[in-house]
Design an enzyme around this catalytic site. Structure first.
Site, mmCIF file in Angstrom:
data_model
loop_
_atom_site.group_PDB
_atom_site.id
_atom_site.type_symbol
_atom_site.label_atom_id
_atom_site.label_comp_id
_atom_site.label_asym_id
_atom_site.label_seq_id
_atom_site.Cartn_x
_atom_site.Cartn_y
_atom_site.Cartn_z
ATOM 1 N N GLY A 73 9.873 -9.447 2.301
ATOM 2 C CA GLY A 73 9.420 -10.805 2.634
ATOM 3 C C GLY A 73 8.295 -10.793 3.651
ATOM 4 O O GLY A 73 8.275 -11.586 4.586
ATOM 5 N N ALA A 81 3.095 -10.166 1.271
ATOM 6 C CA ALA A 81 3.094 -9.907 -0.175
ATOM 7 C C ALA A 81 4.289 -10.571 -0.845
ATOM 8 O O ALA A 81 4.150 -11.249 -1.876
ATOM 9 C CB ALA A 81 3.107 -8.401 -0.434
ATOM 10 N N SER A 138 14.744 -8.138 5.175
ATOM 11 C CA SER A 138 15.584 -7.766 6.293
ATOM 12 C C SER A 138 14.846 -8.074 7.590
ATOM 13 O O SER A 138 13.833 -7.455 7.904
ATOM 14 C CB SER A 138 15.886 -6.261 6.208
ATOM 15 O OG SER A 138 16.277 -5.784 7.452
ATOM 16 N N LYS A 195 -14.009 -18.127 8.642
ATOM 17 C CA LYS A 195 -14.714 -16.841 8.656
ATOM 18 C C LYS A 195 -15.874 -16.902 7.665
ATOM 19 O O LYS A 195 -15.672 -17.185 6.490
ATOM 20 C CB LYS A 195 -13.717 -15.738 8.252
ATOM 21 C CG LYS A 195 -14.352 -14.382 8.041
ATOM 22 C CD LYS A 195 -13.323 -13.322 7.653
ATOM 23 C CE LYS A 195 -14.008 -12.039 7.203
ATOM 24 N NZ LYS A 195 -13.095 -11.022 6.710
ATOM 25 N N LEU A 239 1.401 -3.596 0.429
ATOM 26 C CA LEU A 239 1.315 -2.253 1.007
ATOM 27 C C LEU A 239 2.125 -1.243 0.203
ATOM 28 O O LEU A 239 1.856 -0.050 0.248
ATOM 29 C CB LEU A 239 1.795 -2.275 2.460
ATOM 30 C CG LEU A 239 0.966 -3.169 3.402
ATOM 31 C CD1 LEU A 239 1.598 -3.224 4.784
ATOM 32 C CD2 LEU A 239 -0.476 -2.675 3.501
HETATM 33 C C1 LIG Z 1 -3.732 -2.299 11.145
HETATM 34 C C2 LIG Z 1 -3.705 -3.206 9.965
HETATM 35 C C3 LIG Z 1 -4.537 -4.320 9.927
HETATM 36 C C4 LIG Z 1 -4.557 -5.153 8.806
HETATM 37 N N1 LIG Z 1 -5.435 -6.191 8.754
HETATM 38 C C5 LIG Z 1 -5.539 -6.905 7.615
HETATM 39 C C6 LIG Z 1 -6.487 -7.946 7.487
HETATM 40 O O1 LIG Z 1 -7.230 -8.274 8.416
HETATM 41 N N2 LIG Z 1 -6.556 -8.590 6.311
HETATM 42 C C7 LIG Z 1 -5.757 -8.287 5.246
HETATM 43 O O2 LIG Z 1 -5.893 -8.867 4.170
HETATM 44 N N3 LIG Z 1 -4.811 -7.349 5.377
HETATM 45 C C8 LIG Z 1 -4.691 -6.647 6.509
HETATM 46 N N4 LIG Z 1 -3.744 -5.682 6.615
HETATM 47 C C9 LIG Z 1 -2.785 -5.517 5.541
HETATM 48 C C10 LIG Z 1 -1.723 -6.593 5.655
HETATM 49 O O3 LIG Z 1 -1.066 -6.474 6.893
HETATM 50 C C11 LIG Z 1 -0.711 -6.436 4.526
HETATM 51 O O4 LIG Z 1 -1.365 -6.355 3.308
HETATM 52 C C12 LIG Z 1 0.182 -7.634 4.459
HETATM 53 O O5 LIG Z 1 0.775 -7.863 5.694
HETATM 54 C C13 LIG Z 1 1.237 -7.445 3.418
HETATM 55 O O6 LIG Z 1 2.192 -6.545 3.818
HETATM 56 P P1 LIG Z 1 3.451 -6.367 2.890
HETATM 57 O O7 LIG Z 1 4.080 -7.703 2.689
HETATM 58 O O8 LIG Z 1 3.067 -5.592 1.714
HETATM 59 O O9 LIG Z 1 4.396 -5.435 3.767
HETATM 60 P P2 LIG Z 1 5.250 -5.751 5.086
HETATM 61 O O10 LIG Z 1 4.633 -6.798 5.935
HETATM 62 O O11 LIG Z 1 5.516 -4.431 5.724
HETATM 63 O O12 LIG Z 1 6.607 -6.350 4.525
HETATM 64 C C14 LIG Z 1 7.610 -5.522 4.010
HETATM 65 C C15 LIG Z 1 8.870 -6.340 3.783
HETATM 66 O O13 LIG Z 1 9.830 -5.504 3.177
HETATM 67 C C16 LIG Z 1 11.044 -5.658 3.855
HETATM 68 N N5 LIG Z 1 11.825 -4.425 3.728
HETATM 69 C C17 LIG Z 1 11.402 -3.151 3.889
HETATM 70 N N6 LIG Z 1 12.442 -2.294 3.720
HETATM 71 C C18 LIG Z 1 13.509 -3.061 3.427
HETATM 72 C C19 LIG Z 1 14.889 -2.783 3.148
HETATM 73 N N7 LIG Z 1 15.385 -1.544 3.161
HETATM 74 N N8 LIG Z 1 15.712 -3.814 2.904
HETATM 75 C C20 LIG Z 1 15.246 -5.089 2.891
HETATM 76 N N9 LIG Z 1 13.977 -5.417 3.152
HETATM 77 C C21 LIG Z 1 13.129 -4.413 3.423
HETATM 78 C C22 LIG Z 1 10.654 -5.948 5.299
HETATM 79 O O14 LIG Z 1 11.697 -6.549 6.010
HETATM 80 C C23 LIG Z 1 9.480 -6.886 5.062
HETATM 81 O O15 LIG Z 1 9.967 -8.188 4.838
HETATM 82 C C24 LIG Z 1 -3.689 -4.871 7.731
HETATM 83 C C25 LIG Z 1 -2.814 -3.795 7.796
HETATM 84 C C26 LIG Z 1 -2.815 -2.958 8.889
HETATM 85 C C27 LIG Z 1 -1.881 -1.795 8.932
#
Ligand SMILES: Cc1cc2nc3c(=O)[nH]c(=O)nc-3n(C[C@H](O)[C@H](O)[C@H](O)COP(=O)(O)OP(=O)(O)OC[C@H]3O[C@@H](n4cnc5c(N)ncnc54)[C@H](O)[C@@H]3O)c2cc1C
Length: 506
Positions: free
Chosen positions: A17, A20, A44, A83, A337
């Site tokens: 959550g 993405a 989580s 932006k 990610l």
């Molecule tokens: C340094 C940095 C800067 C960034 N800056 C930008 C930016 O300026 N612009 C941009 O577009 N993107 C940026 N990004 C990328 C952006 O942060 C991510 O693309 C975005 O936050 C999506 O992340 P996500 O949802 O894929 O993963 P996450 O935010 O990591 O979410 C993962 C989810 O999975 C859940 N989860 C994981 N394991 C379990 C488990 N075992 N059981 C239950 N739940 C679980 C977690 O609780 C969480 O809810 C940046 C990334 C980094 C590292």
């Protein structure tokens, strides 16, 4: 009667959550609400999200628009700002700054692209070499101006923009949106991914002996990639030899001055630092290559560069640049990610999430999971990651900097053939092919290639018969029009205060 190989997908399980996961939940709950019976999202709070991601590209406006999210309300609710592009400081060489703006440069000259005419003027007549003078977003950004597109037949009608926002608040907005449309959120930790005899995912096993079955699983578990990576063992393609930054420190600080309508990216000895203005704070981060700069030293540099008091402790994020060999395998699609990461230099992650969602909708499966659809999805996503990868490498490789081991490495490293081919073409006659429908188009490549210091050997031959003085006047008129357009725009700060100031400023 046509015999259908699979049944309709009735239950979609989204694992994760973060941005993405909630983008997927919001999109599918609205766009496919008549096709999918049940959408469940498991997350989580104990594990949390990556907690960064504040800058975007203009494509996000399309996403929000399709969801029917009111833009002023969205900016207000996410403490957002506007932006117009990115300012790159010290990238091409120390002391030099350029903009990578959104939107068009100048206008076409008959069948010739604008940049062919401009390059002819610069290379043959010594005309103004500041490309930003021909781009309204660039001029407005430098003047701290912003407004939405207005009117017709003027550069004001074509203003392109994106947002800076608090990613946590955006995820919250989308969560409310999705839950209001029937998405069930389950708080829990995924402990095991249960596979069927065919190697597909049959269920997620959570703590407290809960079992979540589904037809289609979307892996949004972030860098862990619990489903597609850990359980289904799809390999990872590591690109860190081309993009060696692998760590970031991030911390918010108190806001300093009026919010600028662009992201600041300041190149450092072994990476770069961002500064992003939101309404309630500034976002800061140092992205660095730990091979060239140890974490402890990076932290000192990061803290030393902050302009105001910190609002929380610096957070260290470790990452590896690259992507999964495939984003979709069997009945599991990774988005966000979990599918790959290309470092935040051009704010591409949220855009990749959006494109993954749009493609999944296009190739939406039945329970037969036709391999042709899966292959088409993977081909398109892989190509998109590669295009963005090349664009990012350009920033590091095409630099005159040689003041640190990091920059000397980046300058000397062999680059992918696809990028080498682009560089050769530009160095020859300033040509920038647009053949694959990439996200970053001609104007983006031009801004960065020129800004980093690449120069063509000569102008496009088709411009050589044109009258040079006439072209000079034509270009000067464009600069005048753009300057006047910027003059009549309100300041970015006034625009926000008038239309979308967040609660704390009200
Ligand atoms: C340094 C940095 C800067 C960034 N800056 C930008 C930016 O300026 N612009 C941009 O577009 N993107 C940026 N990004 C990328 C952006 O942060 C991510 O693309 C975005 O936050 C999506 O992340 P996500 O949802 O894929 O993963 P996450 O935010 O990591 O979410 C993962 C989810 O999975 C859940 N989860 C994981 N394991 C379990 C488990 N075992 N059981 C239950 N739940 C679980 C977690 O609780 C969480 O809810 C940046 C990334 C980094 C590292």
């Amino acid at each position: 009667m046509v015999k259908h190989p699979g049944k309709a997908v009735r239950k979609v399980v989204i694992a994760g959550g973060g941005t993405a996961g909630w983008m997927c939940a919001a999109w599918f709950s609205k766009i496919l609400r008549d096709d999918i019976e049940e959408i469940v999202l498991v997350e989580s709070e104990e594990i949390g999200t990556v907690g960064v991601g504040e800058a975007t590209t203009p494509y996000i406006r399309v996403f929000n628009h399709h969801l029917g999210i009111d833009e002023d309300a969205f900016v207000r609710d996410t403490q957002g700002t506007f932006k117009l592009g990115i300012e790159f400081e010290d990238w091409g060489r120390l002391g030099h700054t350029y903009h990578h703006p959104f939107g068009a440069n100048g206008r076409e000259f008959g069948s010739l692209p604008f940049h062919a005419i401009w390059l002819r003027d610069v290379l043959e007549r010594g005309g103004p070499s500041d490309l930003g003078l021909y781009n309204l977003q660039s001029v407005a950004a430098r003047n701290g101006k912003f407004m939405r597109p207005q009117g017709q037949n003027s550069p004001l009608a074509g203003i392109e923009y994106a947002f800076h926002f608090d990613a946590g608040l955006y995820a919250m907005t989308l969560r409310h949106f999705a839950e209001a449309r029937g998405v069930t959120r389950i708080e829990g930790r995924i402990e095991t991914v249960e596979l069927s005899g065919t190697g597909s995912i049959s269920a997620l096993l959570l703590n407290e002996a809960r079992r979540i079955e589904g037809d289609l699983f979307i892996d949004c578990t972030g860098f862990r990639a619990l489903l597609l990576g850990e359980a289904l063992q799809t390999g990872f393609e590591d690109w860190s030899h081309w993009l060696p930054c692998d760590r970031a420190y991030a911390a918010p600080t108190a806001r300093v001055g009026a919010p600028c309508p662009y992201t600041r990216s300041m190149a450092m000895a072994a990476g770069w630092q961002w500064r992003i203005p939101l309404q309630h704070r500034d976002g800061n981060g140092l992205v660095f290559a730990s091979h060239f700069l140890p974490e402890a030293e990076a932290l000192d540099i990061f803290l030393g560069n902050l302009l105001a008091s910190r609002m929380s402790d610096p957070k260290l994020i470790r990452f590896k640049t690259g992507r999964r060999k495939v984003s979709w395998h069997k009945n599991c699609v990774a988005i966000g990610l979990a599918a790959g990461f290309l470092e935040p230099l051009e704010s591409t992650s949220i855009m990749l999430i959006q494109n993954g969602i749009a493609r999944l909708q296009y190739y939406f499966p039945d329970t037969g999971f036709d391999q042709a659809d899966i292959d088409a999805y993977n081909r398109a996503m892989n190509r998109e990651y590669e295009d963005i990868r090349d664009f990012l490498i350009l920033h590091y490789h095409a630099s005159e900097r040689d003041d640190s081991e990091f920059w000397r490495y980046c300058r000397a490293m062999p680059v992918p053939e696809s990028l080498a081919h682009r560089l050769d073409l530009f160095r020859s006659r300033g040509r920038i092919p647009e053949e694959r429908g990439e996200q970053f188009r001609l104007n983006s490549w031009l801004a960065v290639m020129w800004g980093q210091g690449l120069r063509p050997r000569s102008a496009d031959p088709l411009t050589l018969s044109l009258d040079g003085d006439g072209l000079g006047t034509w270009l000067s008129d464009i600069r005048d029009v753009i300057g006047k357009c910027s003059d009549i725009m309100p300041t970015h700060e006034d625009f926000i205060l008038r239309h979308c100031r967040a609660a704390h400023l009200a």
